[in-house]
Every structure is written in structure tokens, then in C-alpha cells.
Design an enzyme around this catalytic site. Structure first.
Site, PDB file in Angstrom:
ATOM      1  N   GLY A  10       0.842  -1.182   0.000  1.00 22.22           N
ATOM      2  CA  GLY A  10       0.000   0.000   0.000  1.00 22.22           C
ATOM      3  C   GLY A  10       0.880   1.236   0.000  1.00 22.22           C
ATOM      4  O   GLY A  10       1.874   1.289  -0.732  1.00 22.22           O
ATOM      5  N   SER A  41       5.880  -5.116  -1.019  1.00 23.41           N
ATOM      6  CA  SER A  41       5.830  -3.712  -1.418  1.00 23.41           C
ATOM      7  C   SER A  41       6.160  -2.789  -0.240  1.00 23.41           C
ATOM      8  O   SER A  41       7.306  -2.715   0.178  1.00 23.41           O
ATOM      9  CB  SER A  41       4.455  -3.409  -2.020  1.00 23.41           C
ATOM     10  N   ALA A  42       5.166  -2.079   0.323  1.00 23.26           N
ATOM     11  CA  ALA A  42       5.429  -1.207   1.471  1.00 23.26           C
ATOM     12  C   ALA A  42       5.995  -1.992   2.643  1.00 23.26           C
ATOM     13  O   ALA A  42       6.855  -1.504   3.383  1.00 23.26           O
ATOM     14  CB  ALA A  42       4.145  -0.487   1.893  1.00 23.26           C
ATOM     15  N   HIS A  50       8.983  -2.561  -6.879  1.00 20.65           N
ATOM     16  CA  HIS A  50       8.327  -2.181  -8.142  1.00 20.65           C
ATOM     17  C   HIS A  50       9.293  -1.447  -9.063  1.00 20.65           C
ATOM     18  O   HIS A  50       8.871  -0.603  -9.866  1.00 20.65           O
ATOM     19  CB  HIS A  50       7.103  -1.304  -7.901  1.00 20.65           C
ATOM     20  N   GLU A  70       9.505  -6.536 -10.449  1.00 19.93           N
ATOM     21  CA  GLU A  70       8.310  -7.319 -10.178  1.00 19.93           C
ATOM     22  C   GLU A  70       8.586  -8.818 -10.367  1.00 19.93           C
ATOM     23  O   GLU A  70       9.177  -9.222 -11.379  1.00 19.93           O
ATOM     24  CB  GLU A  70       7.172  -6.897 -11.100  1.00 19.93           C
TER      25      GLU A  70
END
Length: 235
Positions: free
Chosen positions: A90, A122-123, A159, A194
Site C-alpha cells: 500500500g 511492497s510497502a 516495483h 516485479e
């Protein structure tokens, strides 16, 4: 005594949620009776309950028990007894602000230090680095500091994307942004593409996945490293 998987993304194009990571999620948490999921990075569009239920569908299929940290009256106490931690993706600014506000940063660091399995996406991967200053996210909220968990001795850019040579785009690339970071900072940055992830087991940090990562060091040209490259000495 580390036991982490730090992934760039949760979903690859054409696949279902967490599909490409299932072969590593299952062994990571095989000894965890209950895993605490941290959904705090999601700013809107999906509630913490909805986000947790999305994760639960996958974990149920693996016969792994998961519970959202927001379901506990005292999040700090929940982490004290956690046998596994999954921090979802997020907005990193929102995630870091919430973790500090709830006094969870040190709790997470302490659990990781004693070998409790940790999955970051991700985060959740961003915060494993020294700071969150190489995130791609917009600053929708102001955290008390950019310092994060410092589990790995470098920063991470999940990413990570290469410039598209066939696209008429003249704006800044991810590489340009990271080079800007290095005009004022010295810690290395791992551009994690990715479908790639880092496995940090024991004292070894190993790149995994089908794509190379791009390593940025202050004052040096970037370096491409292939899957299975050892990043343990990158600092």
C-alpha cells in the site's frame, strides 16, 4: 537469526493474489500457529477487514491461520505473542506513520531479531530497509521519521521499473530518482523488479525470482545482479 521474505509485489500480471509466492510462503510459516497480518498501508478503497480477508483466503488454502492486527484491542500485545508477521503493501508513508503511532516499530524489530518469520510485500518490504526514502509512494501523511526497521543494511525500491525505450516519455525514471537520493545519501539501494524477492535466512540475503535486480551505490554506476546473488555484504 533472520527469517524473512521481502517481495517487490503481491500480484504478477495474469496471476492471482500472492500466487507466485505461494511456494515460499508455505515453508516460511510452516511452524507458525498464528500469523499477524498488518494491513495499515492501505489508505482507502478497501477496509482493513476486507484486506485481511483477501489474505486469509490464500492462507486458508495453505492451512495457515492469520489474523489482522487491527482486530486486537492492544496491537502491541498481539505482536508480543505473534509466531509470524505479514506486512502487506500500500502506501509506505501511511504504514510508517501508523506503526510509529501504535508503538509497533520496536516490537516488529524485536520479533524479527529472534527469528519470527516475516513476509513483506511492497510497502512491507520498503520498511525492512534503513529508511523509507526510496519508496515510490506519494506522501499522503507525514510520519515522525523516515527511519524504518533497518533489518537489511541498505534501502529497497520495490516495483523497480526500467525506462521504456519505445515510449515517448521524457519524465524522470526510477533510476533518476535513486540517483537524486544519492546526491544527499550514501546507503545502497536495491531496485527490486516485479516477481523478485529477497530471502534473508540466518545471515544470508539472497536475491530470488526470475529477474535480475539493479544495485545502486553512491558515486558508482548501477550494477545488474542475477537471481541467487548474495547481498549480505551490501552496505
Amino acid at each position: 537469526m533472520k527469517n524473512l521474505i521481502l517481495a517487490s509485489t503481491s500480484t504478477l500480471f495474469g496471476e492471482s493474489y500472492l500466487e507466485y509466492l505461494i511456494p515460499v510462503i508455505e515453508p516460511l510459516f510452516q511452524k507458525s500457529n498464528e500469523i499477524i497480518f498488518i494491513p495499515y498501508a492501505r489508505p482507502g478503497g478497501i477496509t482493513h477487514d476486507e484486506y485481511t480477508n483477501k489474505v486469509r483466503e490464500v492462507f486458508d488454502s495453505l492451512k495457515l491461520k492469520i489474523k489482522g492486527i487491527h482486530e486486537f484491542a492492544k496491537p502491541v500485545e498481539a505482536l508480543k505473542t505473534a509466531e509470524g508477521i505479514f506486512c502487506g503493501g500500500g502506501n509506505t508513508f501511511l504504514l510508517v506513520e501508523k506503526l510509529y503511532r501504535c508503538n509497533l516499530v520496536n516490537q516488529i524489530k524485536e520479533k524479527i531479531a529472534i527469528g519470527v518469520p516475516y513476509l513483506g510485500i511492497s510497502a512491507g518490504t520498503n520498511i525492512a530497509g534503513l529508511t523509507m526514502q526510496t519508496t515510490n509512494d506519494m506522501p499522503i501523511i507525514y510520519p515522525p521519521t523516515f527511519q524504518t526497521l533497518g533489518i537489511v543494511p541498505f534501502n529497497i525500491n520495490p516495483h523497480y521499473q526500467d525506462p521504456q525505450q519505445d515510449q515517448p516519455y521524457m519524465g524522470e525514471s526510477r533510476e533518476t530518482r535513486i540517483r537524486e537520493f544519492h546526491t544527499l545519501n550514501t546507503q545502497p539501494v536495491v531496485g527490486l523488479r516485479e516477481g523478485s524477492w529477497l530471502e534473508y535466512f540466518g545471515e544470508q540475503i539472497i536475491l530470488k525470482g526470475g529477474l535480475p535486480a539493479r544495485i545502486f551505490r553512491a558515486g558508482q554506476e548501477p550494477e545488474e545482479v542475477e537471481s541467487n546473488f548474495n547481498l549480505s555484504d551490501l552496505n
